[in-house]
Design a protein around this motif. Structure first.
Motif, PDB file in Angstrom:
ATOM      1  N   VAL A 133       0.819  -1.221   0.000  1.00 57.74           N
ATOM      2  CA  VAL A 133       0.000   0.000   0.000  1.00 57.74           C
ATOM      3  C   VAL A 133       0.848   1.264   0.000  1.00 57.74           C
ATOM      4  CG1 VAL A 133      -1.980  -1.110   1.088  1.00 57.74           C
ATOM      5  CG2 VAL A 133      -0.223  -0.063   2.524  1.00 57.74           C
ATOM      6  N   GLY A 134       2.156   1.127  -0.202  1.00 57.65           N
ATOM      7  CA  GLY A 134       3.043   2.294  -0.238  1.00 57.65           C
ATOM      8  C   GLY A 134       4.082   2.248   0.867  1.00 57.65           C
ATOM      9  N   ARG A 135       4.839   3.354   0.977  1.00 59.81           N
ATOM     10  CA  ARG A 135       5.874   3.459   2.008  1.00 59.81           C
ATOM     11  C   ARG A 135       5.250   3.869   3.335  1.00 59.81           C
ATOM     12  NH1 ARG A 135      10.994   6.934   0.357  1.00 59.81           N
ATOM     13  NH2 ARG A 135      11.862   6.057   2.252  1.00 59.81           N
ATOM     14  N   LEU A 136       5.536   3.099   4.351  1.00 62.03           N
ATOM     15  CA  LEU A 136       5.019   3.409   5.682  1.00 62.03           C
ATOM     16  C   LEU A 136       6.187   3.616   6.638  1.00 62.03           C
ATOM     17  CD1 LEU A 136       2.213   0.686   5.972  1.00 62.03           C
ATOM     18  CD2 LEU A 136       1.950   3.077   5.299  1.00 62.03           C
ATOM     19  N   SER A 137       6.009   4.514   7.586  1.00 62.10           N
ATOM     20  CA  SER A 137       7.044   4.705   8.601  1.00 62.10           C
ATOM     21  C   SER A 137       6.978   3.550   9.587  1.00 62.10           C
ATOM     22  CB  SER A 137       6.870   6.039   9.315  1.00 62.10           C
ATOM     23  OG  SER A 137       5.741   5.989  10.154  1.00 62.10           O
ATOM     24  N   ARG A 138       8.058   3.353  10.304  1.00 61.11           N
ATOM     25  CA  ARG A 138       8.115   2.266  11.283  1.00 61.11           C
ATOM     26  C   ARG A 138       6.974   2.356  12.288  1.00 61.11           C
ATOM     27  NH1 ARG A 138      14.171   0.751  12.944  1.00 61.11           N
ATOM     28  NH2 ARG A 138      13.013  -0.272  14.589  1.00 61.11           N
ATOM     29  N   SER A 139       6.637   3.582  12.669  1.00 62.67           N
ATOM     30  CA  SER A 139       5.622   3.782  13.707  1.00 62.67           C
ATOM     31  C   SER A 139       4.218   3.386  13.237  1.00 62.67           C
ATOM     32  CB  SER A 139       5.621   5.236  14.173  1.00 62.67           C
ATOM     33  OG  SER A 139       5.314   6.088  13.091  1.00 62.67           O
ATOM     34  N   GLN A 140       4.027   3.266  11.908  1.00 62.06           N
ATOM     35  CA  GLN A 140       2.717   2.898  11.382  1.00 62.06           C
ATOM     36  C   GLN A 140       2.483   1.387  11.368  1.00 62.06           C
ATOM     37  OE1 GLN A 140       3.338   5.378   7.764  1.00 62.06           O
ATOM     38  NE2 GLN A 140       1.214   6.004   8.144  1.00 62.06           N
ATOM     39  N   LEU A 141       3.515   0.615  11.676  1.00 58.57           N
ATOM     40  CA  LEU A 141       3.396  -0.841  11.672  1.00 58.57           C
ATOM     41  C   LEU A 141       3.233  -1.359  13.090  1.00 58.57           C
ATOM     42  CD1 LEU A 141       6.269  -1.776   9.202  1.00 58.57           C
ATOM     43  CD2 LEU A 141       3.831  -1.637   8.708  1.00 58.57           C
ATOM     44  N   SER A 142       2.596  -2.502  13.214  1.00 60.48           N
ATOM     45  CA  SER A 142       2.502  -3.148  14.527  1.00 60.48           C
ATOM     46  C   SER A 142       3.878  -3.721  14.875  1.00 60.48           C
ATOM     47  CB  SER A 142       1.458  -4.263  14.485  1.00 60.48           C
ATOM     48  OG  SER A 142       1.943  -5.349  13.724  1.00 60.48           O
ATOM     49  N   GLN A 143       4.076  -4.070  16.127  1.00 59.03           N
ATOM     50  CA  GLN A 143       5.349  -4.657  16.563  1.00 59.03           C
ATOM     51  C   GLN A 143       5.652  -5.944  15.802  1.00 59.03           C
ATOM     52  OE1 GLN A 143       7.758  -3.544  18.492  1.00 59.03           O
ATOM     53  NE2 GLN A 143       6.666  -1.617  18.802  1.00 59.03           N
ATOM     54  N   ASP A 144       4.622  -6.756  15.571  1.00 60.73           N
ATOM     55  CA  ASP A 144       4.818  -8.013  14.843  1.00 60.73           C
ATOM     56  C   ASP A 144       5.221  -7.759  13.388  1.00 60.73           C
ATOM     57  OD1 ASP A 144       4.309  -9.616  17.022  1.00 60.73           O
ATOM     58  OD2 ASP A 144       2.181  -9.906  16.533  1.00 60.73           O
ATOM     59  N   GLN A 145       4.540  -6.808  12.726  1.00 61.50           N
ATOM     60  CA  GLN A 145       4.879  -6.480  11.342  1.00 61.50           C
ATOM     61  C   GLN A 145       6.308  -5.946  11.252  1.00 61.50           C
ATOM     62  OE1 GLN A 145       1.611  -3.724  10.785  1.00 61.50           O
ATOM     63  NE2 GLN A 145       0.628  -5.113   9.293  1.00 61.50           N
ATOM     64  N   LEU A 146       6.671  -5.085  12.185  1.00 55.67           N
ATOM     65  CA  LEU A 146       8.016  -4.514  12.194  1.00 55.67           C
ATOM     66  C   LEU A 146       9.063  -5.601  12.432  1.00 55.67           C
ATOM     67  CD1 LEU A 146       9.762  -2.006  12.014  1.00 55.67           C
ATOM     68  CD2 LEU A 146       9.427  -1.671  14.472  1.00 55.67           C
ATOM     69  N   ARG A 147       8.786  -6.494  13.356  1.00 49.57           N
ATOM     70  CA  ARG A 147       9.717  -7.585  13.661  1.00 49.57           C
ATOM     71  C   ARG A 147       9.928  -8.459  12.425  1.00 49.57           C
ATOM     72  NH1 ARG A 147       8.365  -9.651  18.957  1.00 49.57           N
ATOM     73  NH2 ARG A 147       6.509  -9.124  18.078  1.00 49.57           N
ATOM     74  N   VAL A 148       8.848  -8.770  11.702  1.00 54.76           N
ATOM     75  CA  VAL A 148       8.962  -9.586  10.488  1.00 54.76           C
ATOM     76  C   VAL A 148       9.836  -8.875   9.460  1.00 54.76           C
ATOM     77  CG1 VAL A 148       7.674 -10.467   8.488  1.00 54.76           C
ATOM     78  CG2 VAL A 148       6.808 -10.862  10.793  1.00 54.76           C
TER      79      VAL A 148
END
Length: 170
Positions: free
Chosen positions: A91-106
């Protein structure tokens, strides 16, 4: 006429100045391709060689193995990578803060695996040459500044950085 003690002091000062130049010189010295081994042990110490590597630096690691390694030498692969602030998604470029902890970890795990895969070929080259190897990962937007900052921290005395030669130069 100098006394023996004055001569000894002068020799000690000259050795200290030489040693100081060798360790802390800001000068960049180009070593021609034809040169053979450039390192020798001082006082029986091993010489660590730090090699800055990126995506396509097989030729740099090979040069180090051919020219800068002697018995007892350890190679440290130094890789600088940019901090992750944005993540490309469907869906485009997202900042780290826009992702859940699980999504960021993946995503961070995938990124770490990409770096590991990148470094594996360099590690394999060193292992094939029976040279001890380790890696150092630096997170920074400024590659040169990160490497320069590392020099006094780990007391780097031998740093190899490479570049591709332009086909227009001789």
């Amino acid at each position: 006429m100098k006394t023996e003690m004055e001569e000894d002091n002068q020799v000690d000062r000259e050795e200290q100045q030489y040693h100081h130049w060798q360790v802390k010189s800001p000068e960049i010295v180009e070593i021609p391709d034809e040169s053979k081994s450039i390192l020798s042990s001082r006082n029986g110490q091993t010489n660590d060689v730090y090699v800055a590597v990126g995506k396509d630096d097989l030729h740099v690691v090979q040069w180090v193995l051919d020219n800068a390694v002697s018995p007892g030498t350890r190679v440290f692969l130094v890789h600088v990578f940019p901090p992750i602030t944005y993540i490309n998604t469907p869906v485009g470029r997202l900042s780290r803060s826009q992702l859940s902890q699980d999504q960021l970890r993946v995503y961070l795990n995938e990124d770490q695996n990409r770096r590991k895969y990148l470094l594996e070929k360099y590690i394999r080259m060193c292992n094939d040459a029976k040279v001890p190897v380790d890696t150092m990962l630096l997170e920074s937007n400024a590659t040169a500044k990160a490497i320069l900052g590392l020099i006094p921290v780990v007391n780097i005395t031998n740093l190899v950085m490479g570049t591709k030669r332009s086909p227009f130069t001789s």
